[in-house]
Design an enzyme around this catalytic site. Structure first.
Site, PDB file in Angstrom:
ATOM      1  N   MET A  91      47.937  35.627  68.403  1.00  0.00           N
ATOM      2  CA  MET A  91      47.366  36.166  69.645  1.00  0.00           C
ATOM      3  C   MET A  91      48.295  37.236  70.206  1.00  0.00           C
ATOM      4  O   MET A  91      49.500  37.047  70.256  1.00  0.00           O
ATOM      5  CB  MET A  91      47.217  35.044  70.663  1.00  0.00           C
ATOM      6  N   ASP A  93      47.496  40.789  73.180  1.00  0.00           N
ATOM      7  CA  ASP A  93      47.061  41.133  74.540  1.00  0.00           C
ATOM      8  C   ASP A  93      45.921  40.278  75.125  1.00  0.00           C
ATOM      9  O   ASP A  93      44.945  40.017  74.429  1.00  0.00           O
ATOM     10  CB  ASP A  93      46.501  42.560  74.583  1.00  0.00           C
ATOM     11  N   TRP A 367      56.663  43.628  71.151  1.00  0.00           N
ATOM     12  CA  TRP A 367      56.397  44.071  69.774  1.00  0.00           C
ATOM     13  C   TRP A 367      57.679  44.206  68.959  1.00  0.00           C
ATOM     14  O   TRP A 367      57.641  44.244  67.733  1.00  0.00           O
ATOM     15  CB  TRP A 367      55.626  45.399  69.758  1.00  0.00           C
TER      16      TRP A 367
HETATM   17  C1  FRU Z   1      48.976  46.524  72.712  1.00  0.00           C
HETATM   18  C2  FRU Z   1      48.103  46.959  71.543  1.00  0.00           C
HETATM   19  C3  FRU Z   1      46.905  47.727  72.063  1.00  0.00           C
HETATM   20  C4  FRU Z   1      45.903  47.528  70.978  1.00  0.00           C
HETATM   21  C5  FRU Z   1      46.181  46.110  70.561  1.00  0.00           C
HETATM   22  C6  FRU Z   1      45.956  45.824  69.108  1.00  0.00           C
HETATM   23  O1  FRU Z   1      49.731  45.390  72.446  1.00  0.00           O
HETATM   24  O2  FRU Z   1      48.870  47.718  70.625  1.00  0.00           O
HETATM   25  O3  FRU Z   1      47.162  49.082  72.343  1.00  0.00           O
HETATM   26  O4  FRU Z   1      44.586  47.686  71.439  1.00  0.00           O
HETATM   27  O5  FRU Z   1      47.543  45.868  70.864  1.00  0.00           O
HETATM   28  O6  FRU Z   1      46.076  44.458  68.857  1.00  0.00           O
END
Ligand code: FRU
Length: 574
Positions: A91, A93, A367
């Site tokens: 999981m 965002d 990240w």
């Molecule tokens: C942010 C992101 C968003 C994208 C999503 C992909 O964490 O990089 O910009 O939509 O995660 O999972």
């Protein structure tokens, strides 16, 4: 925390996430040059097609299998007990946060088989109190033609402006509409799509006319739409991120979108990194009666404090339905959180006016290392939901207004045992307070008299050799969290460290502090929630120890000190 599968592969991807940016010299605008987004590059190198094939293999039957409410998750040794986690899989965002007909919906970026094994879906859970969550089947699926289902938002289309809502038994015509990014697919691009639900979010239909918004082909990053209804212009507004710009669009029907304006990073700071996951809303200023200000929040993919990584920032100003005008001082970066693990926060749409709160939640991760740290068969947790307001702080800090984030009041119901509840507690050099055998989740709520020098520390032991501490430095006037000896520190060089607020905070005396300790995290709300530190820690289940110490200070007085054990969100009876 444990190392998840394929550490080597993960390490390579993480190197790429942190270091293969091609974003150095790009200009982002609605019709500007392409930007590089590392997450996407990594993903397409990793074969998006086969990810989508695999996703297509998931049968709807499997996805719609009846998923029971999991009361037994409080028995899982490493499962956070206060913070939302997916039952299994990866999981990131929070997406599509919306309140509708008595339920708070929480959708989220979801790779059901794990980050490397599935393409992105929208996972789904609902709650009636924002504390206890019921898992629902996956809401949105990726496909080969359109690509991954990336982040986005949801609204209630109260008056069927989309024409997609069915008439209900009472003659009403409202439905849930989600706007999100399709990424990849046959054209390899990012575009905005629409899905809708006429059964309170239980099943979703992709709109036949998708995508509803595409960018100039030169633009690579074009994603994470946040949609809301703007009363002043009687229009739907969509805010999305595109490299180092945010773009505003408006619509009458949620399908046809007209470009309005952009909000660029450059005048504020010249990052070599891109923005993601914006949100915008009005907040009351709690010390200026009746005043409301607009807040624009956005996340920086990399380049946050403490040597980089993902981080949230915000601007305070005005939005007139067309463009956002920032009043935040240009030289000052207003970070949302002084820990490393609060990203992609999104606020709930459509919370009823009688309630009137603006509540948000974030992905409690970064990240920089998210892919490398994980527990068992699930990865990723959400922050605690918090209620937002603004406080005028005075220009001396360089910040006129700060976001105040208070854990929602509902958490007070979670207190079970009161472990300590005392007034006028004196802590001296040689008289630590030790609370042994305390079980996470627990909460510390206290007031601390200012001192001239020395430190007051809360040390959190987990029974093994893993510990972390939160310290208040009275000389520097700052608060820090140290997690060097946390078990996850070995997994990524970006994980360990001391993460502190700026020095010279002018907190109110006595300093009001609330700390929530869960099995894998610490969230500290400092100076009556004016500064927040959210940090993942080593996982710890079972009994642990809390030590409160004063060093160098002659003595520190706590006008009040309470410690509560908290109930698990996974263990309620109804
Ligand atoms: C942010 C992101 C968003 C994208 C999503 C992909 O964490 O990089 O910009 O939509 O995660 O999972």
């Amino acid at each position: 925390m444990r190392i998840s599968l394929g550490l080597c592969l993960l390490f390579l991807l993480s190197l790429c996430l942190n270091g293969c940016s091609g974003a150095e010299d790009e200009e982002k605008s609605p019709d500007g040059d392409a930007a590089e987004q590392d997450f996407d590059s990594a993903e397409s190198d990793g074969d998006t097609d086969s990810d989508c094939d695999e996703a297509a293999d998931e049968t709807e039957n499997e996805a719609e299998a009846d998923i029971e409410y999991h009361q037994d998750m409080n028995l899982e040794a490493e499962r956070p007990q206060l913070h939302y986690t997916p039952e299994s899989g990866w999981m990131n965002d929070p997406n599509g946060l919306v309140y509708y007909k008595g339920e708070y919906h929480l959708f989220h970026q979801y790779a059901p088989e794990g980050f490397f094994k599935s393409a992105m879906h929208w996972g789904h859970a609902v709650s009636t109190d924002l504390l206890h969550w019921e898992y629902l089947p996956i809401a949105l699926f990726p496909d080969d033609e359109m690509g991954n289902v990336y982040s986005g938002s949801a609204v209630v289309d109260w008056n069927n402006s989309s024409g997609l809502c069915e008439t209900d038994a009472n003659g009403g015509q409202s439905c849930l509409v989600a706007l999100f990014t399709h990424s990849g697919g046959s054209d390899g691009r990012q575009k905005q799509s629409l899905a809708y639900s006429n059964d309170r979010g239980r099943t979703w239909n992709m709109y036949a006319g998708n995508p509803v918004l595409e960018a100039n082909p030169a633009i690579k990053d074009f994603r994470d739409p946040k949609v809301f209804y703007h009363d002043g212009t009687s229009s739907w507004i969509m805010l999305l991120s595109s490299g180092r710009s945010l773009l505003f669009y408006s619509s009458q029907n949620l399908m046809d979108w007209q470009y309005k304006s952009d909000f660029r990073m450059e005048p504020f700071v010249n990052f070599n990194h891109i923005w993601e996951c914006p949100d915008i809303f009005q907040l009351p200023v709690e010390n200026e009666n009746g005043l409301k200000k607009w807040v624009l929040k956005v996340d920086v993919f990399d380049g946050g404090p403490y040597g980089g990584g993902s981080h949230g920032q915000y601007f305070v100003g005005d939005f007139d339905g067309n463009s956002f005008n920032s009043e935040s001082l240009r030289s000052v970066f207003q970070w949302l959180n002084y820990g490393r693990d609060f990203y992609a926060a999104q606020s709930w749409s459509d919370i009823p006016a009688e309630d009137g709160r603006r509540i948000w939640i974030a992905w409690m991760n970064n990240w920089s290392y998210a892919i490398q740290i994980g527990v068992e068969n699930w990865q990723g947790s959400m922050s605690l939901p918090r209620e937002l307001s603004l406080r005028r702080t005075g220009a001396e800090s360089g910040e006129e207004y700060r976001i105040i984030e208070r854990p929602i009041a509902e958490f007070e119901q979670m207190r079970t045992a009161t472990i300590k509840d005392e007034s006028d507690v004196e802590i001296k050099n040689d008289s630590d307070i030790s609370i042994k055998s305390i079980n996470a989740p627990y909460e510390i709520e206290c007031e601390i008299e200012d001192a001239d020098h020395g430190e007051l520390c809360f040390e959190i032991f987990n029974g093994s050799d893993s510990s972390a501490s939160l310290c208040i430095d009275f000389e520097k006037n700052s608060v820090s969290v140290e997690r060097n000896s946390s078990a996850a520190a070995e997994l990524n060089p970006g994980f360990p460290g001391v993460h502190a607020t700026p020095e010279g905070l002018q907190w109110k005396n006595p300093l009001k502090l609330r700390i929530f300790i869960d099995r894998n995290s610490l969230e500290a709300f400092i100076d009556d929630s004016q500064y927040v530190i959210t940090e993942l820690l080593a996982t710890h289940s079972g009994a642990s120890e809390l030590l409160i110490t004063a060093s160098e200070a002659d003595n520190v007085t706590l006008p009040s000190l309470a410690v509560y054990e908290l109930r698990s969100i996974w263990a309620h009876a109804d």
